[in-house]
Design a protein around this motif. Sequence first.
Motif, PDB file in Angstrom:
ATOM      1  N   ASP A  31       0.942  -1.172   0.032  1.00  0.00           N
ATOM      2  CA  ASP A  31      -0.071  -0.022   0.021  1.00  0.00           C
ATOM      3  C   ASP A  31       0.889   1.250  -0.044  1.00  0.00           C
ATOM      4  OD1 ASP A  31      -2.404  -1.503  -0.034  1.00  0.00           O
ATOM      5  OD2 ASP A  31      -2.683  -1.458   2.207  1.00  0.00           O
ATOM      6  N   PHE A  32       1.940   1.227   0.817  1.00  0.00           N
ATOM      7  CA  PHE A  32       2.846   2.400   0.761  1.00  0.00           C
ATOM      8  C   PHE A  32       3.509   2.636  -0.665  1.00  0.00           C
ATOM      9  CE2 PHE A  32       7.045   4.326   1.405  1.00  0.00           C
ATOM     10  CZ  PHE A  32       6.765   5.470   1.824  1.00  0.00           C
ATOM     11  N   LEU A  33       4.003   1.493  -1.171  1.00  0.00           N
ATOM     12  CA  LEU A  33       4.541   1.781  -2.576  1.00  0.00           C
ATOM     13  C   LEU A  33       3.668   2.117  -3.529  1.00  0.00           C
ATOM     14  CD1 LEU A  33       7.261  -1.158  -2.425  1.00  0.00           C
ATOM     15  CD2 LEU A  33       7.804   1.319  -2.146  1.00  0.00           C
ATOM     16  N   THR A  34       2.290   1.457  -3.254  1.00  0.00           N
ATOM     17  CA  THR A  34       1.282   2.087  -4.459  1.00  0.00           C
ATOM     18  C   THR A  34       0.984   3.516  -4.239  1.00  0.00           C
ATOM     19  OG1 THR A  34       0.353  -0.142  -4.431  1.00  0.00           O
ATOM     20  CG2 THR A  34      -0.999   1.705  -4.969  1.00  0.00           C
ATOM     21  N   ALA A  35       0.805   4.076  -3.068  1.00  0.00           N
ATOM     22  CA  ALA A  35       0.649   5.225  -2.790  1.00  0.00           C
ATOM     23  C   ALA A  35       1.874   6.456  -3.104  1.00  0.00           C
ATOM     24  CB  ALA A  35       0.377   5.694  -1.211  1.00  0.00           C
ATOM     25  N   LEU A  36       3.200   5.751  -3.124  1.00  0.00           N
ATOM     26  CA  LEU A  36       4.243   6.375  -3.541  1.00  0.00           C
ATOM     27  C   LEU A  36       4.122   6.697  -4.997  1.00  0.00           C
ATOM     28  CD1 LEU A  36       6.765   7.830  -2.367  1.00  0.00           C
ATOM     29  CD2 LEU A  36       7.950   5.604  -2.618  1.00  0.00           C
ATOM     30  N   THR A  37       4.036   5.530  -5.744  1.00  0.00           N
ATOM     31  CA  THR A  37       3.856   5.598  -7.087  1.00  0.00           C
ATOM     32  C   THR A  37       2.685   6.375  -7.626  1.00  0.00           C
ATOM     33  OG1 THR A  37       2.887   3.508  -7.331  1.00  0.00           O
ATOM     34  CG2 THR A  37       4.957   3.400  -7.448  1.00  0.00           C
ATOM     35  N   GLN A  38       1.636   6.423  -6.955  1.00  0.00           N
ATOM     36  CA  GLN A  38       0.608   7.259  -7.635  1.00  0.00           C
ATOM     37  C   GLN A  38       0.986   8.682  -7.436  1.00  0.00           C
ATOM     38  OE1 GLN A  38      -1.873   6.492  -9.246  1.00  0.00           O
ATOM     39  NE2 GLN A  38      -1.121   4.408  -9.187  1.00  0.00           N
ATOM     40  N   GLN A  39       1.612   9.012  -6.245  1.00  0.00           N
ATOM     41  CA  GLN A  39       1.924  10.517  -6.217  1.00  0.00           C
ATOM     42  C   GLN A  39       3.226  10.886  -7.195  1.00  0.00           C
ATOM     43  OE1 GLN A  39       0.789  12.509  -4.346  1.00  0.00           O
ATOM     44  NE2 GLN A  39       2.276  14.111  -4.713  1.00  0.00           N
ATOM     45  N   ALA A  40       4.091   9.756  -7.378  1.00  0.00           N
ATOM     46  CA  ALA A  40       5.021  10.061  -8.314  1.00  0.00           C
ATOM     47  C   ALA A  40       4.319  10.453  -9.685  1.00  0.00           C
ATOM     48  CB  ALA A  40       6.047   9.016  -8.516  1.00  0.00           C
ATOM     49  N   LEU A  59      12.426   1.189  -7.261  1.00  0.00           N
ATOM     50  CA  LEU A  59      11.284   0.314  -7.403  1.00  0.00           C
ATOM     51  C   LEU A  59      11.523  -1.045  -7.752  1.00  0.00           C
ATOM     52  CD1 LEU A  59       8.454   2.676  -8.897  1.00  0.00           C
ATOM     53  CD2 LEU A  59       8.834   2.062  -6.225  1.00  0.00           C
ATOM     54  N   ALA A  60      12.231  -1.102  -8.890  1.00  0.00           N
ATOM     55  CA  ALA A  60      12.654  -2.511  -9.447  1.00  0.00           C
ATOM     56  C   ALA A  60      13.354  -3.297  -8.317  1.00  0.00           C
ATOM     57  CB  ALA A  60      13.316  -2.443 -10.675  1.00  0.00           C
ATOM     58  N   ARG A  61      14.507  -2.411  -7.657  1.00  0.00           N
ATOM     59  CA  ARG A  61      15.406  -3.136  -6.849  1.00  0.00           C
ATOM     60  C   ARG A  61      14.548  -3.475  -5.533  1.00  0.00           C
ATOM     61  NH1 ARG A  61      20.521   0.167  -5.744  1.00  0.00           N
ATOM     62  NH2 ARG A  61      20.917  -1.759  -4.504  1.00  0.00           N
ATOM     63  N   LEU A  62      13.335  -2.708  -5.143  1.00  0.00           N
ATOM     64  CA  LEU A  62      12.687  -3.351  -4.189  1.00  0.00           C
ATOM     65  C   LEU A  62      11.681  -4.388  -4.259  1.00  0.00           C
ATOM     66  CD1 LEU A  62      11.615   0.271  -2.819  1.00  0.00           C
ATOM     67  CD2 LEU A  62      12.724  -1.418  -1.490  1.00  0.00           C
ATOM     68  N   GLY A  63      11.628  -4.729  -5.811  1.00  0.00           N
ATOM     69  CA  GLY A  63      10.775  -6.006  -6.143  1.00  0.00           C
ATOM     70  C   GLY A  63       9.291  -5.674  -6.339  1.00  0.00           C
ATOM     71  N   PHE A  64       9.077  -4.005  -6.480  1.00  0.00           N
ATOM     72  CA  PHE A  64       7.758  -3.710  -6.657  1.00  0.00           C
ATOM     73  C   PHE A  64       7.524  -3.327  -8.200  1.00  0.00           C
ATOM     74  CE2 PHE A  64       4.807   0.022  -6.906  1.00  0.00           C
ATOM     75  CZ  PHE A  64       3.708  -0.748  -6.328  1.00  0.00           C
ATOM     76  N   THR A  65       6.547  -3.845  -8.811  1.00  0.00           N
ATOM     77  CA  THR A  65       6.209  -3.461 -10.256  1.00  0.00           C
ATOM     78  C   THR A  65       5.034  -2.434 -10.221  1.00  0.00           C
ATOM     79  OG1 THR A  65       7.139  -5.445 -10.958  1.00  0.00           O
ATOM     80  CG2 THR A  65       5.651  -4.441 -12.626  1.00  0.00           C
ATOM     81  N   PRO A  66       5.046  -1.434 -10.623  1.00  0.00           N
ATOM     82  CA  PRO A  66       4.095  -0.234 -11.127  1.00  0.00           C
ATOM     83  C   PRO A  66       3.090  -0.926 -11.972  1.00  0.00           C
ATOM     84  CG  PRO A  66       6.196   0.747 -11.229  1.00  0.00           C
ATOM     85  CD  PRO A  66       6.550  -0.509 -11.076  1.00  0.00           C
ATOM     86  N   SER A  67       1.896  -0.297 -11.846  1.00  0.00           N
ATOM     87  CA  SER A  67       0.879  -0.590 -12.914  1.00  0.00           C
ATOM     88  C   SER A  67       1.232  -0.263 -14.490  1.00  0.00           C
ATOM     89  CB  SER A  67      -0.267   0.246 -12.602  1.00  0.00           C
ATOM     90  OG  SER A  67      -0.332   1.364 -12.928  1.00  0.00           O
ATOM     91  N   GLU A  68       0.622  -0.915 -15.380  1.00  0.00           N
ATOM     92  CA  GLU A  68       0.786  -0.567 -16.849  1.00  0.00           C
ATOM     93  C   GLU A  68       0.779   0.652 -16.995  1.00  0.00           C
ATOM     94  OE1 GLU A  68       1.825  -3.097 -19.731  1.00  0.00           O
ATOM     95  OE2 GLU A  68       2.252  -4.343 -18.040  1.00  0.00           O
ATOM     96  N   ASP A  69      -0.405   1.422 -16.569  1.00  0.00           N
ATOM     97  CA  ASP A  69      -0.569   2.577 -16.945  1.00  0.00           C
ATOM     98  C   ASP A  69       0.603   3.526 -16.310  1.00  0.00           C
ATOM     99  OD1 ASP A  69      -2.931   2.035 -18.051  1.00  0.00           O
ATOM    100  OD2 ASP A  69      -4.218   2.644 -16.207  1.00  0.00           O
ATOM    101  N   TRP A  70       1.131   3.182 -15.228  1.00  0.00           N
ATOM    102  CA  TRP A  70       2.202   4.262 -14.878  1.00  0.00           C
ATOM    103  C   TRP A  70       3.358   3.965 -15.650  1.00  0.00           C
ATOM    104  CZ3 TRP A  70       7.120   3.979 -12.847  1.00  0.00           C
ATOM    105  CH2 TRP A  70       7.471   5.094 -11.851  1.00  0.00           C
ATOM    106  N   LEU A  71       3.832   2.812 -15.983  1.00  0.00           N
ATOM    107  CA  LEU A  71       5.084   2.766 -16.892  1.00  0.00           C
ATOM    108  C   LEU A  71       4.769   3.304 -18.147  1.00  0.00           C
ATOM    109  CD1 LEU A  71       5.523  -1.186 -15.846  1.00  0.00           C
ATOM    110  CD2 LEU A  71       7.119   0.727 -15.414  1.00  0.00           C
ATOM    111  N   SER A  72       3.471   3.350 -18.583  1.00  0.00           N
ATOM    112  CA  SER A  72       3.283   3.972 -19.908  1.00  0.00           C
ATOM    113  C   SER A  72       3.446   5.319 -19.736  1.00  0.00           C
ATOM    114  CB  SER A  72       1.786   3.759 -20.356  1.00  0.00           C
ATOM    115  OG  SER A  72       1.624   2.293 -20.842  1.00  0.00           O
ATOM    116  N   ALA A  73       3.097   6.048 -18.613  1.00  0.00           N
ATOM    117  CA  ALA A  73       3.278   7.298 -18.435  1.00  0.00           C
ATOM    118  C   ALA A  73       4.686   7.609 -18.281  1.00  0.00           C
ATOM    119  CB  ALA A  73       2.442   7.739 -17.246  1.00  0.00           C
ATOM    120  N   LEU A  74       5.542   6.732 -17.618  1.00  0.00           N
ATOM    121  CA  LEU A  74       6.821   7.107 -17.537  1.00  0.00           C
ATOM    122  C   LEU A  74       7.595   7.100 -18.945  1.00  0.00           C
ATOM    123  CD1 LEU A  74       9.475   6.949 -15.879  1.00  0.00           C
ATOM    124  CD2 LEU A  74       9.453   4.310 -15.842  1.00  0.00           C
TER     125      LEU A  74
END
Length: 144
Positions: A31-40, A59-74
């Motif tokens: 939940d924390f990483l999800t909130a952090l990526t949403q803010q990012a 994020l990759a080193r933490l083993g957390f994969t953001p959503s497809e939408d987040w990655l597309s925006a990136l």
Amino acid sequence: RSMVTVRKLTPQGMCSIADALVRLEVKPDHDFLTALTQQALMAMPFFATKHLANFPFALARLGFTPSEDWLSALVNHVGMQLNEFKAMDLSRLLFSLARFQFTPHPEVRTTVLSRVQSTCSDLSAFEVSKVFWSLGVLSLVPPP
């Protein structure tokens, strides 16, 4: 309370938090990483190239994969600033995309490969191997 704090972070602050978690080997909850990526995601237009590279790298080193939408925006933001990326930032970005198994869309893919060719001489042997590993995982082939 941590969600309130996340909303007040600058792009540098978000990168610093993510990097500190990696370095301290702290595994935050999803939940924390999800909130952090949403803010990012909301702050992404204000990210410098180093933030566009370092945040997903952490994020990759933490083993957390953001959503497809987040990655597309990136990838879209990267595409707009790609010529400003330093070699190390490009290496980290490609490593992150490979860990997320997210291949950029064709327009960005061509530009990324050209930028890899023009900056590769600025990398150490280790970083070059990381770039080649990333390109292999993403099935991206540099132009001849």
